[in-house]
Design an enzyme around this catalytic site. Structure first.
Site, PDB file in Angstrom:
ATOM      1  N   TYR A   1      20.113   7.889  -3.530  1.00 49.60           N
ATOM      2  CA  TYR A   1      21.379   7.399  -2.973  1.00 49.60           C
ATOM      3  C   TYR A   1      21.586   5.974  -3.455  1.00 49.60           C
ATOM      4  CZ  TYR A   1      25.111   6.005   0.116  1.00 49.60           C
ATOM      5  OH  TYR A   1      26.311   5.537   0.596  1.00 49.60           O
TER       6      TYR A   1
ATOM      7  N   ASP B   1      17.116  -0.063  -7.883  1.00 50.21           N
ATOM      8  CA  ASP B   1      18.066  -0.241  -6.782  1.00 50.21           C
ATOM      9  C   ASP B   1      17.258  -0.721  -5.575  1.00 50.21           C
ATOM     10  OD1 ASP B   1      19.652   0.005  -4.558  1.00 50.21           O
ATOM     11  OD2 ASP B   1      20.508   1.944  -5.132  1.00 50.21           O
TER      12      ASP B   1
ATOM     13  N   LYS C   1      23.202  -5.400   1.404  1.00 48.70           N
ATOM     14  CA  LYS C   1      22.776  -5.460   2.804  1.00 48.70           C
ATOM     15  C   LYS C   1      22.556  -6.887   3.317  1.00 48.70           C
ATOM     16  CE  LYS C   1      22.223  -0.834   2.899  1.00 48.70           C
ATOM     17  NZ  LYS C   1      22.993   0.056   3.724  1.00 48.70           N
TER      18      LYS C   1
HETATM   19  C1  LIG Z   1      19.440   2.217  -1.946  1.00 47.09           C
HETATM   20  C2  LIG Z   1      20.897   1.977  -1.679  1.00 47.09           C
HETATM   21  N1  LIG Z   1      21.706   1.717  -2.712  1.00 47.09           N
HETATM   22  C3  LIG Z   1      23.013   1.475  -2.543  1.00 47.09           C
HETATM   23  C4  LIG Z   1      23.578   1.509  -1.292  1.00 47.09           C
HETATM   24  C5  LIG Z   1      25.042   1.267  -1.130  1.00 47.09           C
HETATM   25  O1  LIG Z   1      25.284   0.029  -0.537  1.00 47.09           O
HETATM   26  P1  LIG Z   1      26.677  -0.230   0.202  1.00 47.09           P
HETATM   27  O2  LIG Z   1      26.688   0.622   1.422  1.00 47.09           O
HETATM   28  O3  LIG Z   1      26.682  -1.692   0.486  1.00 47.09           O
HETATM   29  O4  LIG Z   1      27.752   0.160  -0.768  1.00 47.09           O
HETATM   30  C6  LIG Z   1      22.784   1.770  -0.180  1.00 47.09           C
HETATM   31  C7  LIG Z   1      23.358   1.816   1.167  1.00 47.09           C
HETATM   32  O5  LIG Z   1      22.823   2.321   2.105  1.00 47.09           O
HETATM   33  C8  LIG Z   1      21.407   2.016  -0.377  1.00 47.09           C
HETATM   34  O6  LIG Z   1      20.593   2.280   0.641  1.00 47.09           O
END
Ligand SMILES: Cc1ncc(COP(=O)(O)O)c(C=O)c1O
Length: 445
Positions: free
Chosen positions: A170, A251, A278
């Site tokens: 994700y 990520d 975050k």
């Molecule tokens: C690993 C990871 N990447 C990207 C995102 C996306 O971030 P955002 O919700 O700020 O778009 C999240 C959100 O939970 C995440 O956990």
């Protein structure tokens, strides 16, 4: 037991689990008339009453009126110890005085300035100092955007379009591979491999060496259940990308809070690009992508043919100012280490609580990020969750809410700095209580 007896036992077990969920939902609904009313009203304007999918849960989702420290109060007046921590963006709790002051001071200077400010320089310097792989950084409004930009940066840099990602991964609303590629995903050319399957992933990278521009991976799979990447698997991705000239993108939107230098620091692996999000915005909207200077300098607007990277709110003063004080005055490298250790301890205590009760739950995670899974077997990849029973987790979630403890319906927790030792001990006692009261249900594995 005869075959017929086994089959009839399984049916009874299944029926009792469904019934337990229905009863727990009914109890939840009865205690929250105002929450229901607001949900019904919301449905007239927002599809399903919702503008952020993850927050939905049946029979209608929790609706919070206010929060302070590590406590949330819903619109019906119930209070909860907040273990969810805004899906990891709420690291600082709901009312940290240093962050509130930084935001108020920034607002007092003027909100939307349409120009560079000093705040973004401060935060950029702090981010580069913190994460070993980040020589240059650019800010975005979300982790999703950060990942989209990182992929574009990698594709432009390598001149190769394909991306390797992982089943269950994700990376934001437009980059989700939780049940294969989503119909709303950005239309990138993505090759998927199984997480923690080193041979499969490295073969995919080598077999497509001329076309794969980058590998996008969470060093701990977050949304799919806080499943840590095996160090050897992640090191093999580093090795295969280096050999084939593809970029490795970590990520760390969720995991950057791990230890003093993010999960990459713990692992001793330096990706080419890292994405963040975050809590780094201090509780305000945030995302960032950064890494090797030569890749990031593609975005230097003073260069002929520079890549564009727009975003009205990329340097919004609330996120920049709060993010800076958060990273430098509150979540210092030392605090990051001790908070990570605290999370590791809670995960072990929680696992022990389930083990002692003989209940079919596993706990996974890294540091202050953890997840409970309704399965008796070990979880090393999303495939291991195939036979888990979501009903057991829903009952646990709703029972814990009833006792005043809030985690994500999917069993996820991101511990905030505001949580006290007493609140964490109370949470463990509450879990133990639910397991004892539900012994018959949870015992019927
Ligand atoms: C690993 C990871 N990447 C990207 C995102 C996306 O971030 P955002 O919700 O700020 O778009 C999240 C959100 O939970 C995440 O956990």
């Amino acid at each position: 037991m005869s075959e017929t007896a086994t089959a009839s036992h399984a049916t009874t077990t299944s029926e009792s689990r469904t019934q337990a969920v229905e009863e727990a939902r009914a109890r939840y609904a009865l205690a929250r008339p105002r929450t229901r009313e607001l949900h019904e009203r919301a449905r007239d304007f927002l599809p399903g009453g919702n503008t952020r999918t993850v927050l939905y849960h049946p029979p209608f989702p929790l609706r919070i009126a206010r929060g302070w420290d590590a406590v949330l109060a819903d619109v019906d007046g119930h209070e909860y110890v907040d273990l969810l921590g805004e899906y990891s963006a709420g690291l600082y709790g709901h009312s940290h005085p240093v962050l509130i002051k930084a935001m108020m001071d920034a607002l007092a200077e003027g909100i939307s300035r349409g120009a560079h400010t000093g705040h973004e320089v401060d935060l950029a310097e702090a981010v580069c100092a913190r994460f070993a792989s980040i020589e240059r950084v650019r800010f975005t409004n979300s982790g999703t955007e950060a990942n989209l930009m990182a992929l574009s940066a990698a594709r432009a840099f390598t001149g190769r379009d394909q991306i390797v990602a992982f089943r269950g991964g994700y990376h934001g609303g437009l980059l989700t591979f939780k049940s294969g590629p989503s119909p709303v995903n950005a239309p990138y050319d993505v090759l998927l491999a199984d997480y923690n399957d080193t041979d499969q992933a490295t073969s995919l990278i080598h077999d497509n060496a001329g076309t794969v521009g980058c590998v996008l991976v969470e060093p701990m799979m977050g949304s799919s259940g806080c499943i840590p990447g095996d160090p050897a698997f992640l090191a093999a991705l580093r090795d295969a990308t280096s050999k084939t000239g593809a970029l490795l993108v970590f990520d760390e939107v969720m995991t950057s809070r791990t230890g003093a230098g993010g999960l990459q620091g713990r692992l001793g692996i330096t990706p080419d690009l890292t994405t963040l999000g975050k809590y780094i915005g201090g509780g305000s909207s945030f995302g960032a992508f950064g890494g090797r200077a030569e890749v990031m300098e593609q975005f230097d607007p003073g260069r002929p043919g520079a890549l564009p990277h727009a975003g009205t709110f990329n340097n919004n003063v609330l996120s920049m100012a709060a993010g800076y004080v958060g990273l430098t005055q509150v979540y210092s490298p030392e605090v990051a280490e001790s908070h990570t250790a605290k999370g590791d301890q809670l995960r072990e205590q929680l696992a022990e609580t389930f083990r002692d009760a003989g209940a079919p739950f596993q706990v996974t995670g890294v540091g202050s990020l953890l997840a409970i899974h309704p399965t008796a077997s070990q979880v090393r990849s999303p495939n291991d969750l195939a036979d888990s029973d979501a009903r057991l987790l829903e009952v646990l979630f709703l029972d814990l809410l009833e006792l005043g403890y809030y985690m994500a319906p999917r069993g996820y927790m991101a511990l905030s700095l505001a949580l006290t030792a007493g609140q964490l001990a109370g949470f463990l006692r509450a879990v133990d209580q639910v397991l004892r009261v539900r012994a018959a249900l949870f015992g019927e594995v």
